[in-house]
Each structure stands twice: as structure tokens, then as C-alpha cells.
Design a protein around this motif. Structure first.
Motif, short mmCIF file in Angstrom:
data_model
loop_
_atom_site.label_atom_id
_atom_site.label_comp_id
_atom_site.label_asym_id
_atom_site.label_seq_id
_atom_site.Cartn_x
_atom_site.Cartn_y
_atom_site.Cartn_z
N LEU A 146 1.67 12.94 10.01
CA LEU A 146 0.94 11.81 10.57
C LEU A 146 0.51 10.84 9.48
O LEU A 146 0.61 9.61 9.64
CB LEU A 146 -0.29 12.32 11.33
CG LEU A 146 -1.22 11.24 11.91
CD1 LEU A 146 -0.50 10.44 12.98
CD2 LEU A 146 -2.48 11.89 12.48
N LEU A 147 0.05 11.36 8.34
CA LEU A 147 -0.45 10.52 7.26
C LEU A 147 0.65 9.71 6.58
O LEU A 147 0.36 8.80 5.81
CB LEU A 147 -1.18 11.37 6.23
CG LEU A 147 -2.46 12.04 6.72
CD1 LEU A 147 -3.05 12.93 5.64
CD2 LEU A 147 -3.48 11.00 7.17
N ALA A 148 1.91 10.02 6.88
CA ALA A 148 3.03 9.24 6.33
C ALA A 148 3.37 8.03 7.20
O ALA A 148 4.15 7.18 6.79
CB ALA A 148 4.27 10.12 6.19
N GLN A 149 2.76 7.93 8.38
CA GLN A 149 3.14 6.91 9.33
C GLN A 149 2.44 5.58 9.05
O GLN A 149 1.39 5.52 8.39
CB GLN A 149 2.79 7.37 10.75
CG GLN A 149 3.42 8.68 11.14
CD GLN A 149 4.93 8.66 11.05
OE1 GLN A 149 5.58 7.70 11.45
NE2 GLN A 149 5.51 9.72 10.49
N PHE A 165 0.82 -1.21 0.00
CA PHE A 165 0.00 0.00 0.00
C PHE A 165 0.86 1.26 0.00
O PHE A 165 2.03 1.23 0.38
CB PHE A 165 -0.92 0.02 1.23
CG PHE A 165 -1.81 -1.18 1.33
CD1 PHE A 165 -2.90 -1.33 0.51
CD2 PHE A 165 -1.54 -2.18 2.26
CE1 PHE A 165 -3.73 -2.44 0.59
CE2 PHE A 165 -2.36 -3.30 2.37
CZ PHE A 165 -3.45 -3.44 1.53
N ASP A 166 0.27 2.37 -0.42
CA ASP A 166 0.90 3.68 -0.36
C ASP A 166 0.19 4.55 0.67
O ASP A 166 -0.97 4.31 1.02
CB ASP A 166 0.81 4.39 -1.72
CG ASP A 166 1.72 3.78 -2.76
OD1 ASP A 166 2.83 3.34 -2.39
OD2 ASP A 166 1.32 3.74 -3.95
N ASN A 167 0.87 5.58 1.11
CA ASN A 167 0.28 6.62 1.96
C ASN A 167 0.04 7.87 1.11
O ASN A 167 0.52 7.98 0.00
CB ASN A 167 1.21 6.97 3.11
CG ASN A 167 1.35 5.83 4.12
OD1 ASN A 167 1.67 4.71 3.76
ND2 ASN A 167 1.13 6.12 5.38
N LEU A 168 -0.69 8.81 1.67
CA LEU A 168 -0.87 10.08 0.98
C LEU A 168 0.45 10.85 0.94
O LEU A 168 0.78 11.49 -0.05
CB LEU A 168 -1.94 10.91 1.68
CG LEU A 168 -3.37 10.37 1.56
CD1 LEU A 168 -4.31 11.17 2.44
CD2 LEU A 168 -3.84 10.41 0.10
N THR A 169 1.19 10.79 2.03
CA THR A 169 2.52 11.41 2.10
C THR A 169 3.52 10.34 2.53
O THR A 169 3.13 9.26 2.96
CB THR A 169 2.54 12.57 3.10
OG1 THR A 169 2.16 12.08 4.39
CG2 THR A 169 1.59 13.68 2.67
N GLU A 170 4.80 10.65 2.41
CA GLU A 170 5.82 9.70 2.85
C GLU A 170 7.02 10.44 3.43
O GLU A 170 7.29 11.59 3.07
CB GLU A 170 6.27 8.79 1.71
CG GLU A 170 7.03 9.48 0.61
CD GLU A 170 7.67 8.50 -0.36
OE1 GLU A 170 8.05 7.40 0.06
OE2 GLU A 170 7.79 8.86 -1.55
#
Length: 256
Positions: A131-134, A52-57
Motif C-alpha cells: 500500500l505504501l508504494a502506491q 517525492f519518494d515512497n517508503l517502498t516502491e
């Protein structure tokens, strides 16, 4: 070389010339399978970071950048956040990824158009993009958008993933496939590494399992979380927010 994001470096045509000029010899080799023996605590996280991917990284150098999202901004209170998504992304089953796909994994999402959505928080959070990269904030569906798709998954025990051809994230994912096996006992993980059955394992006491000259402690000898064969190479600089750069080993590591 300590300040260079090597994933970006090797994606450029100047890689070989720069490596020659600096005397570095660890050129990545595309192909092969990375095998890892992991504890229960890290197995699921490693699988999620692979599929899966995140919105940010968090990049290999520890900086924040977009992944599925390319732009974001908030209101003055950092309570309402607007995100712009990357075009041309597809799930592994061929389904187009869009703003409607995000609403399934997060509360209070409002779709603006196919590539734009807003998140409304209960309380202000200026750190939301970080947070969204975690781990735990991957955009999940029945399939993922990550560099590797599932070939076999015995939940919590055994995972095999194969690299997605023509993925939007070109220049990453040097392995043809990756394999993660979960063992609860550190001794078994260490023995699997020592016997050459895996390339990396999350064990602490290297001296208990193998000759240190044959293996390397990651991220370093003073704060080791993993031990790996010396054939495995990782970026010189690794983000510190999570173990070994969010365990994105399939994306950022390679065989020297």
C-alpha cells in the motif's frame, strides 16, 4: 531481456556487453528533456512520482522493494509495523530525512530513533508495505527527496523539474529535466504529440492523431493509456498495479 529490470541493468558496467550479446540496440542516452501532455487525473500523480519518494516502491518488474525504507517487519497480527530508513537521504533543500520526517504525512507514527519508526494501524493489514508504494503515500514535505526537484510549478497546469545531482538512487533518472503540461481535452494532447511539441501524451486513439509508424502505444496496443514518440524507451516489463509503473516516467524511461 523480458525478465531483466533495465534500470538495474544500465546501472551496471556490464550493460553494454550484455546488450551487444543479446542484439538489443536501445541504449539510453543521458541528457535532454522529457515532455509530456497529461490529463488532469494524471498530472498531479506524475508530478508527485517525480518529486517525492515512497517508503517502498513497485519496481519496473512488478516486485516490491524498499525506497526510503530498507527494512520492515510486523507483529504477529500485522497491526504494528516497524520500518528502518535509508541513511544519507536529504530533502531538496538540504534538510536531512529521518524518522521524524515521516510523522508529518501518516497517522499513528512512533519514532524509535533517527532511522527507525513504527506505524500502529487501527486494524491488521498484511499488505501495508504494498500500500505504501502506491500513489498518494509519498513522503511529502515543503520539498521532496525524489530524483527531480521543482524548477517551476503552476499547480495543476505546468511543471518543470531538474535532476538532482548525487542523488542516492544512482543509475536512475536519465533526463536532465522533465516537463509536464496539463490539457483537459484529449484532442489537444493528441495534437501536441502529433506536432512534436511533446514526447508522450495520455491519449487512446492513436490513429486519430498520427501515423502509427511514428509512435508507440504504452503499455501495449491492447490496453493503451499513453502514446509516445519512438525515441522514448521504457522497461520491457512494467508493473501492472498503476498506469505505466506509477507514472515514474522521469525515473525509468529514457531516450533511445
Amino acid at each position: 531481456m523480458t525478465r531483466i529490470d533495465r534500470r538495474a541493468l544500465f546501472a551496471s558496467g556490464a550493460a553494454a556487453a550484455l546488450l551487444a550479446a543479446t542484439g538489443a540496440s536501445a541504449l539510453p542516452k543521458r541528457g535532454g528533456r522529457l515532455k509530456a501532455a497529461l490529463s488532469p487525473a494524471l498530472f498531479d500523480q506524475a508530478v508527485a512520482a517525480t518529486v517525492f519518494d515512497n517508503l517502498t516502491e513497485i519496481a519496473a518488474d512488478g516486485t516490491l522493494r524498499g525506497e526510503l525504507a530498507t527494512e520492515w517487519s510486523s507483529d504477529a497480527e500485522a497491526r504494528v509495523w516497524r520500518f528502518k530508513l535509508r541513511e544519507g537521504v536529504k530533502f531538496h533543500d538540504g534538510t536531512v530525512f529521518n524518522a521524524a520526517s515521516v510523522g508529518g504525512f501518516m497517522w499513528n507514527v512512533t519514532t524509535i530513533d533517527d532511522l527507525t519508526f513504527e506505524i500502529t494501524l487501527d486494524a491488521p493489514n498484511p499488505s501495508l508495505p504494498y500500500l505504501l508504494a502506491q500513489p498518494g503515500f509519498e513522503v511529502r514535505s515543503t520539498t521532496g527527496t525524489g530524483l527531480y526537484e521543482i524548477q517551476k510549478l503552476d499547480a495543476g497546469r505546468h511543471f518543470i523539474g531538474s535532476r538532482v545531482e548525487n542523488h542516492w538512487k544512482q543509475g536512475a533518472g536519465w533526463f536532465d529535466s522533465v516537463e509536464f503540461v496539463q490539457f483537459s481535452a484529449e484532442q489537444i494532447r493528441g495534437e501536441a504529440l502529433r506536432d512534436g511539441l511533446v514526447d508522450v501524451a495520455d491519449v487512446i486513439a492513436l490513429d486519430d492523431y498520427a501515423d502509427p509508424r511514428d509512435f508507440q502505444t504504452l503499455p501495449n496496443a491492447h490496453a493503451a493509456t499513453h502514446i509516445a514518440s519512438r525515441s522514448v524507451t521504457v522497461p520491457v516489463t512494467v508493473g501492472k498495479s498503476c498506469p505505466l509503473d506509477n507514472l515514474r516516467m522521469a525515473e525509468r524511461w529514457w531516450m533511445a
